[in-house]
Design an enzyme around this catalytic site. Structure first.
Site, PDB file in Angstrom:
ATOM      1  N   CYS A 229      40.299  49.122  38.388  1.00 31.08           N
ATOM      2  CA  CYS A 229      39.568  50.176  39.093  1.00 31.08           C
ATOM      3  C   CYS A 229      39.233  51.330  38.159  1.00 31.08           C
ATOM      4  O   CYS A 229      38.259  52.042  38.378  1.00 31.08           O
ATOM      5  CB  CYS A 229      40.384  50.711  40.250  1.00 31.08           C
ATOM      6  SG  CYS A 229      41.156  49.419  41.202  1.00 31.08           S
TER       7      CYS A 229
ATOM      8  N   HIS B 161      42.918  38.239  48.856  1.00 31.72           N
ATOM      9  CA  HIS B 161      42.336  37.737  47.606  1.00 31.72           C
ATOM     10  C   HIS B 161      43.261  37.864  46.410  1.00 31.72           C
ATOM     11  O   HIS B 161      42.947  37.382  45.322  1.00 31.72           O
ATOM     12  CB  HIS B 161      40.988  38.410  47.318  1.00 31.72           C
ATOM     13  CG  HIS B 161      41.063  39.840  46.887  1.00 31.72           C
ATOM     14  ND1 HIS B 161      40.915  40.216  45.572  1.00 31.72           N
ATOM     15  CD2 HIS B 161      41.279  40.980  47.584  1.00 31.72           C
ATOM     16  CE1 HIS B 161      41.019  41.537  45.485  1.00 31.72           C
ATOM     17  NE2 HIS B 161      41.233  42.020  46.689  1.00 31.72           N
TER      18      HIS B 161
ATOM     19  N   ASN C 187      50.757  47.123  40.080  1.00 34.15           N
ATOM     20  CA  ASN C 187      49.652  46.245  39.721  1.00 34.15           C
ATOM     21  C   ASN C 187      49.303  46.283  38.241  1.00 34.15           C
ATOM     22  O   ASN C 187      48.682  45.362  37.734  1.00 34.15           O
ATOM     23  CB  ASN C 187      48.403  46.578  40.550  1.00 34.15           C
ATOM     24  CG  ASN C 187      48.103  48.055  40.597  1.00 34.15           C
ATOM     25  OD1 ASN C 187      48.948  48.852  40.997  1.00 34.15           O
ATOM     26  ND2 ASN C 187      46.919  48.436  40.174  1.00 34.15           N
TER      27      ASN C 187
ATOM     28  N   GLN D  47      50.820  43.094  45.295  1.00 34.93           N
ATOM     29  CA  GLN D  47      51.070  42.296  44.091  1.00 34.93           C
ATOM     30  C   GLN D  47      52.288  41.394  44.226  1.00 34.93           C
ATOM     31  O   GLN D  47      52.495  40.502  43.405  1.00 34.93           O
ATOM     32  CB  GLN D  47      51.241  43.223  42.878  1.00 34.93           C
ATOM     33  CG  GLN D  47      49.985  43.980  42.507  1.00 34.93           C
ATOM     34  CD  GLN D  47      48.905  43.092  41.897  1.00 34.93           C
ATOM     35  OE1 GLN D  47      49.171  42.010  41.372  1.00 34.93           O
ATOM     36  NE2 GLN D  47      47.663  43.546  41.976  1.00 34.93           N
TER      37      GLN D  47
ATOM     38  N   THR E 261      34.618  43.879  65.433  1.00 32.85           N
ATOM     39  CA  THR E 261      34.679  42.421  65.593  1.00 32.85           C
ATOM     40  C   THR E 261      35.433  41.804  64.424  1.00 32.85           C
ATOM     41  O   THR E 261      35.184  42.135  63.267  1.00 32.85           O
ATOM     42  CB  THR E 261      33.246  41.835  65.683  1.00 32.85           C
ATOM     43  OG1 THR E 261      32.583  42.493  66.762  1.00 32.85           O
ATOM     44  CG2 THR E 261      33.271  40.338  65.904  1.00 32.85           C
TER      45      THR E 261
ATOM     46  N   THR F  78      43.267  48.219  50.909  1.00 27.06           N
ATOM     47  CA  THR F  78      42.779  49.598  50.849  1.00 27.06           C
ATOM     48  C   THR F  78      42.757  50.179  52.261  1.00 27.06           C
ATOM     49  O   THR F  78      43.294  51.274  52.502  1.00 27.06           O
ATOM     50  CB  THR F  78      41.366  49.644  50.230  1.00 27.06           C
ATOM     51  OG1 THR F  78      41.428  49.105  48.904  1.00 27.06           O
ATOM     52  CG2 THR F  78      40.818  51.057  50.191  1.00 27.06           C
TER      53      THR F  78
HETATM   54  C1  LIG Z   1      44.254  45.139  44.758  1.00 31.93           C
HETATM   55  C2  LIG Z   1      45.211  46.144  45.238  1.00 31.93           C
HETATM   56  C3  LIG Z   1      44.945  46.946  46.364  1.00 31.93           C
HETATM   57  C4  LIG Z   1      43.600  46.949  47.061  1.00 31.93           C
HETATM   58  O1  LIG Z   1      43.262  45.737  47.646  1.00 31.93           O
HETATM   59  P1  LIG Z   1      41.781  45.585  48.222  1.00 31.93           P
HETATM   60  O2  LIG Z   1      41.651  44.142  48.548  1.00 31.93           O
HETATM   61  O3  LIG Z   1      40.837  46.005  47.132  1.00 31.93           O
HETATM   62  O4  LIG Z   1      41.664  46.466  49.407  1.00 31.93           O
HETATM   63  C5  LIG Z   1      45.919  47.817  46.794  1.00 31.93           C
HETATM   64  N1  LIG Z   1      47.107  47.907  46.176  1.00 31.93           N
HETATM   65  C6  LIG Z   1      47.403  47.164  45.102  1.00 31.93           C
HETATM   66  C7  LIG Z   1      48.746  47.305  44.470  1.00 31.93           C
HETATM   67  C8  LIG Z   1      46.470  46.259  44.591  1.00 31.93           C
HETATM   68  O5  LIG Z   1      46.777  45.549  43.501  1.00 31.93           O
END
Ligand SMILES: *Cc1c(COP(=O)(O)O)cnc(C)c1O
Length: 388
Positions: free
Chosen positions: A324, A201, A151, A179, A237, A72
């Protein structure tokens, strides 16, 4: 109860090896990388080693990697940073109608601020065409931002070709590759990109850490002010344990990529075949040009939300559309852009498989889902009204 996690596009579990590399940086190696004593130097060493690992995984060089709090932030930094840096050249930005909100809403905000933004339409499979990008380019175009893989429906975009086109027109090109990492090969040179966003993640790393690849020589305006970290482009930091985790996670993500994803694809195809055997179902996304672990289907005459809750009672975790947007009643902007009607969009269910899923788990889903669909449909006035 048995638990089956099929929502890897939302987030993935933390890999044990990744956790083990992170732990010392949450404990004894707690120094601030900006400090010049031994505590600081150890933290700095770890951050720079991680930068090398991220660069190696992407075919970039270390100085082209900026650590952020996730994709993000990387997307916001990339799009706003380029828009501001290129303002003298022009005010036109090209993106697509199926971007993640971190890109889509950033572009929409810039539009409100006076930038001219083209949201390119997609075809029924969620695909952006290279010709559409070419047709949208004007002499005021300063940035093109199109995601590598979607996604929600997993559609893989022709990024290398769009990148080539942007090079020919001397336009900066950014891609949200979140993705794609760990699912398909991602090399910044092969893809002809100037900027690329990722977040740990989504590939078995920790949450709250990501990176932006910024090709050498690409000027970016800063929009956060603070210390001199990350060449002042991203002050604050460093999240040292997170950065260490990102480095290890991406190294593992690109290792044995084909073998891993071939296995996942076999399971996905098994699930797909079983699901589409249920009547009144439809595949969303591109039949071939799609992420190996993604399966998005519309199950007509049922609400995706009801399906999620029923599956959850059986220990199965999936999502409908984008995580989301769950919680709101608006159908996914991605499915709407693909031309689905409201009803079909509302009946959409997204399964995203990962490295730990098994054939047994897929068979369990295929065992419980048909009964759930039958039960929910029996309560649907729309279904009873149809001639079935
Ligand atoms: C999950 C996702 C994001 C956002 O990642 P964050 O870790 O929430 O900042 C952006 N773009 C895509 C395509 C995603 O699947």
């Amino acid at each position: 109860m048995r638990k089956v996690y099929l929502d890897h596009a939302a987030t993935t579990p933390l890999n044990e090896e990744v956790l083990n590399e992170m732990l010392p940086y949450l404990k004894e190696h707690f120094g601030n990388p900006s400090s010049i004593h031994s505590f600081g130097r150890e933290a700095r060493r770890a951050v720079e080693e991680s930068r090398e690992r991220v660069a190696a995984a992407l075919g970039a060089s270390a100085e082209e990697i900026i650590f952020t709090s996730g994709a993000t932030e990387a997307n916001n930094l990339a799009i706003r940073g380029i828009a501001r840096a290129q303002q003298k050249k022009g005010n036109h930005i090209i993106t697509s109608a199926v971007e993640h909100h971190a890109v889509y809403d950033t572009c929409a905000a810039l539009q409100k601020e006076g930038f001219d933004v083209t949201f390119l339409p997609v075809d029924e499979y969620g695909m952006v065409s290279v010709d559409a990008v070419a047709a949208a380019i004007t002499d005021k175009t300063i940035l093109v931002t199109i995601m590598l893989a979607n996604n929600e429906v997993g559609t893989i975009m022709p990024i290398a070709e769009i990148g080539q086109l942007c090079r020919e027109h001397d336009i900066i090109f950014h891609t949200d590759a979140v993705q794609a990492i760990g699912n398909i090969p991602v090399n910044v040179k092969d893809l002809n990109v100037d900027l690329l966003s990722l977040t740990a993640h989504k590939f078995y790393g920790p949450k709250g850490v990501g990176a932006l690849y910024l090709r050498k020589g690409t000027r970016l305006n800063v929009y956060h002010y603070g210390g001199a970290q990350e060449r002042k482009l991203r002050p604050g930091t460093e999240n040292v344990p997170g950065i260490v985790g990102l480095g290890k996670a991406i190294e593992l993500a690109v290792k044995d990529l084909e073998a891993k994803t071939n296995r996942i694809k076999v399971l996905r195809d098994r699930l797909q075949e079983g699901l589409l055997a249920i009547e009144h179902t439809k595949l969303n996304g591109h039949p071939q040009q799609r992420l190996p672990g993604n399966l998005n289907v519309s199950i007509l005459f049922v609400e995706g939300e009801s399906l999620i809750l029923s599956l959850d009672l059986k220990g199965i975790a999936v999502s409908s559309g984008s995580a989301c947007t769950s919680g709101s009643l608006d159908p996914s902007h991605v499915l709407m852009a693909m031309g689905l009607d409201h009803q079909t969009a509302h009946g959409s269910l997204r399964f995203t498989l990962g490295v730990n899923n098994t054939e047994e788990e897929i068979d369990y889903v295929l065992e419980v889902l048909p009964d759930i669909v039958t039960r929910l449909r029996s309560m649907s006035p729309v279904y009873k009204g149809s001639n079935k």
